[in-house]
Design a protein around this motif. Sequence first.
Motif, PDB file in Angstrom:
ATOM      1  N   GLU A  81      22.284 -19.831  21.271  1.00 52.98           N
ATOM      2  CA  GLU A  81      21.359 -20.614  22.089  1.00 52.98           C
ATOM      3  C   GLU A  81      22.164 -21.193  23.262  1.00 52.98           C
ATOM      4  O   GLU A  81      23.302 -20.792  23.494  1.00 52.98           O
ATOM      5  CB  GLU A  81      20.766 -21.743  21.252  1.00 52.98           C
TER       6      GLU A  81
ATOM      7  N   TYR B 252      18.993 -15.910  19.973  1.00 46.78           N
ATOM      8  CA  TYR B 252      18.160 -17.067  19.683  1.00 46.78           C
ATOM      9  C   TYR B 252      17.972 -17.914  20.945  1.00 46.78           C
ATOM     10  O   TYR B 252      18.946 -18.241  21.629  1.00 46.78           O
ATOM     11  CB  TYR B 252      18.811 -17.916  18.574  1.00 46.78           C
ATOM     12  N   CYS B 253      16.710 -18.240  21.250  1.00 44.38           N
ATOM     13  CA  CYS B 253      16.375 -19.075  22.413  1.00 44.38           C
ATOM     14  C   CYS B 253      16.868 -18.348  23.680  1.00 44.38           C
ATOM     15  O   CYS B 253      16.439 -17.233  23.941  1.00 44.38           O
ATOM     16  CB  CYS B 253      16.984 -20.469  22.233  1.00 44.38           C
ATOM     17  N   TRP B 254      17.742 -18.960  24.472  1.00 49.73           N
ATOM     18  CA  TRP B 254      18.309 -18.252  25.622  1.00 49.73           C
ATOM     19  C   TRP B 254      18.892 -16.915  25.179  1.00 49.73           C
ATOM     20  O   TRP B 254      18.708 -15.894  25.847  1.00 49.73           O
ATOM     21  CB  TRP B 254      19.388 -19.119  26.269  1.00 49.73           C
TER      22      TRP B 254
ATOM     23  N   TYR C 212      12.367 -16.377  19.783  1.00 54.76           N
ATOM     24  CA  TYR C 212      11.830 -17.343  20.760  1.00 54.76           C
ATOM     25  C   TYR C 212      12.597 -17.384  22.085  1.00 54.76           C
ATOM     26  O   TYR C 212      13.070 -18.420  22.542  1.00 54.76           O
ATOM     27  CB  TYR C 212      11.719 -18.752  20.157  1.00 54.76           C
TER      28      TYR C 212
ATOM     29  N   ASP D 192       5.049 -23.228  19.914  1.00 60.93           N
ATOM     30  CA  ASP D 192       6.168 -23.349  20.847  1.00 60.93           C
ATOM     31  C   ASP D 192       5.642 -23.652  22.246  1.00 60.93           C
ATOM     32  O   ASP D 192       4.989 -22.803  22.859  1.00 60.93           O
ATOM     33  CB  ASP D 192       6.967 -22.038  20.854  1.00 60.93           C
TER      34      ASP D 192
ATOM     35  N   HIS E  57       9.232 -24.245  18.581  1.00 63.94           N
ATOM     36  CA  HIS E  57      10.416 -23.617  19.150  1.00 63.94           C
ATOM     37  C   HIS E  57      11.628 -23.948  18.281  1.00 63.94           C
ATOM     38  O   HIS E  57      11.763 -25.052  17.766  1.00 63.94           O
ATOM     39  CB  HIS E  57      10.650 -24.124  20.574  1.00 63.94           C
ATOM     40  N   GLY E  58      12.516 -22.978  18.115  1.00 65.98           N
ATOM     41  CA  GLY E  58      13.730 -23.219  17.349  1.00 65.98           C
ATOM     42  C   GLY E  58      13.500 -23.340  15.861  1.00 65.98           C
ATOM     43  O   GLY E  58      14.317 -23.939  15.157  1.00 65.98           O
TER      44      GLY E  58
END
Length: 222
Positions: A34, A115-117, A137, A161, A188-189
């Motif tokens: 992330e 994950y995420c970014w 995500y 999210d 989110h996350g």
Amino acid sequence: MGEWTSLETPTGRIRAWRADPHTPPRGALVVVQEIFGVNAHIRELCKTFADHGYVAMAPSFFDHFEHDVQLRYDPDGVARGLELVERLGFERALEDVHATATVLAEHGKVGVVGYCWGGTVAFLANTRLSMPAVSYYGARTVPFLAERIEAPMMFHFGERDPSITAHDIELHREHQEHAEVHVYPAGHGFNCDQRADFERHSAALALEHTLAFFRRTLHPAY
């Protein structure tokens, strides 16, 4: 289980956290962080994948600028993390992913999970590096959805999210019709037990889908 190792990239040497299975590897995975760095959560994910038979490495992208960046899940951590990923850029991140995958290639076929970014980085590793990829995500993926996937692809989203709307999820389905899309009753996350939105059941189900995906795509005859 795991240790820091040195990784040579096109723009300099960085570290990567590496976890190895106790049995002969089924393949290998690049684990993409992330915005918070290769922290305890990312290192634990590497251990999880190693426990399931994969050599897992998480490149420490921020080492290009600052040693051992591990940020908190708070407003200051978010602000600093966003600053660092903007400075890094996706192209440089993909160079680091490719460098990691090159090191891992001796262990079999290599996939990427982010994950995420890092979820967006994983998607771009598919479209630009032809790597089987799982994206959790990835809120920054929408501007790149016109890019064609070049390998098997899986997306995980939380239906609550705020950074990825229901419309955004539909855009993924519309533009990437050959990808697998999973949506969970979570925010989110949801996969990270250090976040307020952690949702244990959704995280477990997403891991189940992810492991099945890599079984099919990295070693279909296993």
